[in-house]
Write a protein that holds these residues in place. Structure first.
Motif, short mmCIF file in Angstrom:
data_model
loop_
_atom_site.label_atom_id
_atom_site.label_comp_id
_atom_site.label_asym_id
_atom_site.label_seq_id
_atom_site.Cartn_x
_atom_site.Cartn_y
_atom_site.Cartn_z
N LYS A 63 -17.05 1.39 0.20
CA LYS A 63 -17.60 1.05 -1.12
C LYS A 63 -16.77 1.62 -2.26
N GLU A 64 -16.02 2.68 -1.98
CA GLU A 64 -15.19 3.30 -3.01
C GLU A 64 -13.71 2.99 -2.77
N PRO A 65 -12.94 2.73 -3.83
CA PRO A 65 -11.50 2.51 -3.66
C PRO A 65 -10.81 3.75 -3.08
N LEU A 66 -9.65 3.53 -2.50
CA LEU A 66 -8.88 4.64 -1.93
C LEU A 66 -8.38 5.60 -3.00
N PHE A 67 -8.21 5.10 -4.22
CA PHE A 67 -7.63 5.88 -5.32
C PHE A 67 -8.50 5.74 -6.57
N PRO A 68 -8.35 6.65 -7.55
CA PRO A 68 -9.07 6.48 -8.82
C PRO A 68 -8.70 5.14 -9.46
N THR A 69 -9.70 4.30 -9.68
CA THR A 69 -9.45 2.92 -10.10
C THR A 69 -10.48 2.49 -11.13
N LEU A 70 -10.03 1.73 -12.12
CA LEU A 70 -10.91 1.10 -13.09
C LEU A 70 -10.70 -0.42 -13.02
N PHE A 71 -11.78 -1.16 -12.93
CA PHE A 71 -11.72 -2.61 -12.81
C PHE A 71 -12.17 -3.26 -14.12
N LEU A 110 0.81 -1.22 0.00
CA LEU A 110 0.00 0.00 0.00
C LEU A 110 0.84 1.27 0.00
N PRO A 111 1.91 1.38 0.80
CA PRO A 111 2.74 2.60 0.73
C PRO A 111 3.36 2.81 -0.65
N LEU A 112 3.78 1.72 -1.30
CA LEU A 112 4.35 1.85 -2.64
C LEU A 112 3.30 2.35 -3.63
N LEU A 113 2.10 1.77 -3.55
CA LEU A 113 1.03 2.19 -4.43
C LEU A 113 0.66 3.65 -4.20
N ARG A 114 0.58 4.02 -2.94
CA ARG A 114 0.23 5.41 -2.60
C ARG A 114 1.26 6.38 -3.18
N ASP A 115 2.52 6.01 -3.13
CA ASP A 115 3.58 6.87 -3.68
C ASP A 115 3.42 7.03 -5.19
N TYR A 116 3.13 5.94 -5.89
CA TYR A 116 2.90 6.05 -7.34
C TYR A 116 1.74 6.99 -7.63
N VAL A 117 0.64 6.83 -6.89
CA VAL A 117 -0.54 7.65 -7.12
C VAL A 117 -0.22 9.12 -6.88
N GLU A 118 0.51 9.40 -5.79
CA GLU A 118 0.85 10.79 -5.47
C GLU A 118 1.69 11.42 -6.58
N ARG A 119 2.48 10.62 -7.27
CA ARG A 119 3.32 11.13 -8.35
C ARG A 119 2.60 11.16 -9.70
N GLY A 120 1.33 10.73 -9.70
CA GLY A 120 0.56 10.75 -10.95
C GLY A 120 0.91 9.63 -11.90
N GLN A 121 1.47 8.55 -11.37
CA GLN A 121 1.89 7.42 -12.20
C GLN A 121 0.74 6.42 -12.36
N ASP A 122 0.45 6.04 -13.60
CA ASP A 122 -0.53 4.99 -13.83
C ASP A 122 0.03 3.65 -13.34
N VAL A 123 -0.85 2.79 -12.84
CA VAL A 123 -0.42 1.52 -12.22
C VAL A 123 -1.34 0.40 -12.66
N LEU A 124 -0.77 -0.79 -12.80
CA LEU A 124 -1.55 -2.01 -13.07
C LEU A 124 -1.55 -2.88 -11.82
N VAL A 125 -2.70 -3.43 -11.48
CA VAL A 125 -2.81 -4.41 -10.41
C VAL A 125 -3.42 -5.66 -11.02
N VAL A 126 -2.76 -6.80 -10.83
CA VAL A 126 -3.23 -8.03 -11.47
C VAL A 126 -3.00 -9.20 -10.54
N GLY A 127 -3.91 -10.16 -10.58
CA GLY A 127 -3.72 -11.34 -9.75
C GLY A 127 -5.03 -12.03 -9.45
N GLY A 128 -4.92 -13.28 -9.04
CA GLY A 128 -6.11 -14.07 -8.79
C GLY A 128 -6.48 -14.20 -7.34
#
Length: 519
Positions: A174-182, A79-97
């Protein structure tokens, strides 16, 4: 923006994520409970090191098999790593089962029972725990991997602490912590099972049994890491002298069962996920990134703010229609629109959002269709009820008022005070023709009838001081009267279009000013 790729096992999630990550230089978070372990390459079907070369690929191939990992530790580390990416305006992929990992990462999932001391189920056999879980919660029993002792024990502990797995999921925001598309890879059951079988056959051809033997030569067989599908069947076969052919078939059957539970979990826990074939998901994400790319260059400091703002836009006529289209093209993602009117032929001289094909339709429906032709991934919702009902809707960060009803304008302003949101209103644009003369100021400075009536109504509510500084976009050219019996408003399309663009420009200016305020 965070793009989440969901799907049952063997649906192609990882290859899709890698393709996008290479093309757009995006980091990837692997939300998989077992691909994080070293030396477990074949059985977890994780990408090879050469496949991820040059990609920031997190929670992948970095822990020894005897390192105890769980969902709370995954959250703590990622979560801290993801938060840092978001703060820097970096697009991110999350994938997994491991979909509970995704919930933990993106929703602030809460954990119970971890600090309550010794577990009452510590010495229970798997069979006894399964029976107890079935007795206490059939719904939980049917939704988890009941062959995994750790997950069954975890579910029992949560119930023992007074919180079922379902209650925890339901209590999650109900809402993600960050702007997210699923996104969910759309694959039918038969095709999915065929891909599972092909993958298991390939794993055995690549030496999966030998991989398990090498691991057991270094580590005890009761490690959590070895409870993963495939490993546990081969370990059991090794202990009971079961033929490898039988173990392979057991792996296929158990993986089919697991995929069924994954499909159920996805439907219930990620109903907002956009279900499309794999190739179409790649195209949608790529188009969405390219749509936002040039705006990101010009407004890089505001990129994160733009995507995260929750906007209420009231009035989808000439000014409001222009506002909506500009917001969509800029990359605003979360928009709620309000309008009770239908598209009329007399609208077409000034309302650029509509065409002849829209005549007779509710404006909000036509507007949503137009907006989604620009950005099909837009989170846009419509309301057709009375403005006063908006007090029941969720908090908004921005309220843009493009209506000409004074009572409605007052209600919108009062909601903005309740929400502590930015409020921008439009003055009357009727009977104006010079689009170069559009400006903004405070409501107390306006002289047009609509603005004066608005301020008067606010004053009667005891809100005169708050209302004086309302931001207003207005036309500065001289008003021109039409024919005495003319039924259409005499403004022309360039003027109301300029008014709408003026509102959006003012919104961006205020967002930039807010960004410059010392934290």
């Amino acid at each position: 923006m965070i793009y989440v790729i969901l799907g049952q096992t063997a649906s192609g999630k990882t290859s899709l994520a890698l393709s996008l990550a290479r093309r757009f230089h995006m980091p990837v978070f692997s939300a998989d409970a077992y691909q994080c372990y070293k030396m477990m390459q074949i059985g977890t079907d994780k990408p090879k090191r050469e496949d991820v070369a040059g990609i920031a690929y997190h929670f992948y191939d970095e822990y020894d098999p005897d390192d105890a990992m769980n969902v709370s530790r995954f959250q703590e580390e990622c979560l801290p790593l993801l938060r840092d990416y978001v703060e820097r305006g970096q697009d991110v992929l999350v994938v997994g089962g491991t979909f509970l990992y995704i919930k933990a990462l993106l929703y602030g999932y809460r954990f119970y029972g971890e600090e309550d001391g010794a577990s009452p189920y510590e010495d229970w056999s798997l069979e006894r725990m399964q029976e107890e879980l079935l007795r206490l919660s059939r719904k939980t029993y049917e939704s988890i991997d009941i062959h995994n002792p750790r997950r069954v024990k975890r579910a029992l502990e949560q119930i023992h602490c007074g919180h079922s797995r379902e209650e925890i999921l339901e209590s999650t925001p109900k809402e993600p912590l960050f702007p997210t598309l699923f996104f969910r890879i759309d694959i039918d059951k038969e095709e999915g099972n065929r891909k599972i079988d092909e993958r298991v056959d390939r794993m055995f051809e690549e030496g999966f049994p030998e991989e398990v033997d090498a691991l057991l030569g270094k580590y005890p067989e009761d490690l959590y890491a070895f409870r993963s599908l495939g490993y546990r069947e081969l370990i059991q076969a090794r202990k009971d002298n079961i033929p490898l052919s039988k173990a392979k078939e057991d792996i296929k059957v158990h993986t089919h069962q697991y995929a069924k539970k994954q499909r159920t979990f996805l439907r219930h826990q990620f109903p907002e996920a956009i279900a499309l074939p794999k190739a179409e998901i790649e195209k949608r994400i790529a188009d969405h990134i390219l749509l936002r790319q040039r705006t990101g260059i010009l407004l890089s400091r505001l990129k994160k703010e733009i995507e995260g703002k929750r906007i209420l836009l009231a009035g989808i006529g000439g000014v409001g229609g222009s506002v909506l289209e500009a917001l969509v093209r800029l990359g605003f993602q979360n928009i709620e629109i309000v309008d009770k009117d239908k598209v009329d032929a007399t609208n077409l001289n000034r309302q650029i959002l509509y065409t002849l094909d829209d005549l007779g339709r509710d404006k909000v429906d036509a507007a949503i269709d137009r907006a989604r032709k620009i950005n099909p991934l837009l989170d846009i919702r419509a309301r057709k009820e009375n403005i006063d009902a908006l007090f029941q809707c969720e908090r908004k960060d921005v309220i843009l008022d493009c209506i000409d009803d004074v009572t409605g304008k007052v209600s919108l302003f009062k909601k903005s005070l309740t929400d502590k949101s930015l409020f921008i209103t439009s003055a009357g644009f009727g009977f104006h023709v010079d689009s170069t003369k559009v400006s903004y100021g405070k409501l107390s400075e306006m002289t047009d009838p609509l603005s004066r009536n608005f301020l008067s109504a606010i004053s009667k509510e005891g809100l005169e001081e708050e209302g004086k500084n309302i931001l207003v976009v207005y036309p500065k050219d001289a008003k021109r009267k039409g024919l005495p019996n003319e039924k259409t408003i005499g403004s022309i399309a360039p003027v109301v279009n300029a008014g709408g663009l003026g509102i959006v420009s003012l919104l961006l200016r205020k967002m930039e000013e807010s960004e410059n305020v010392p934290k």
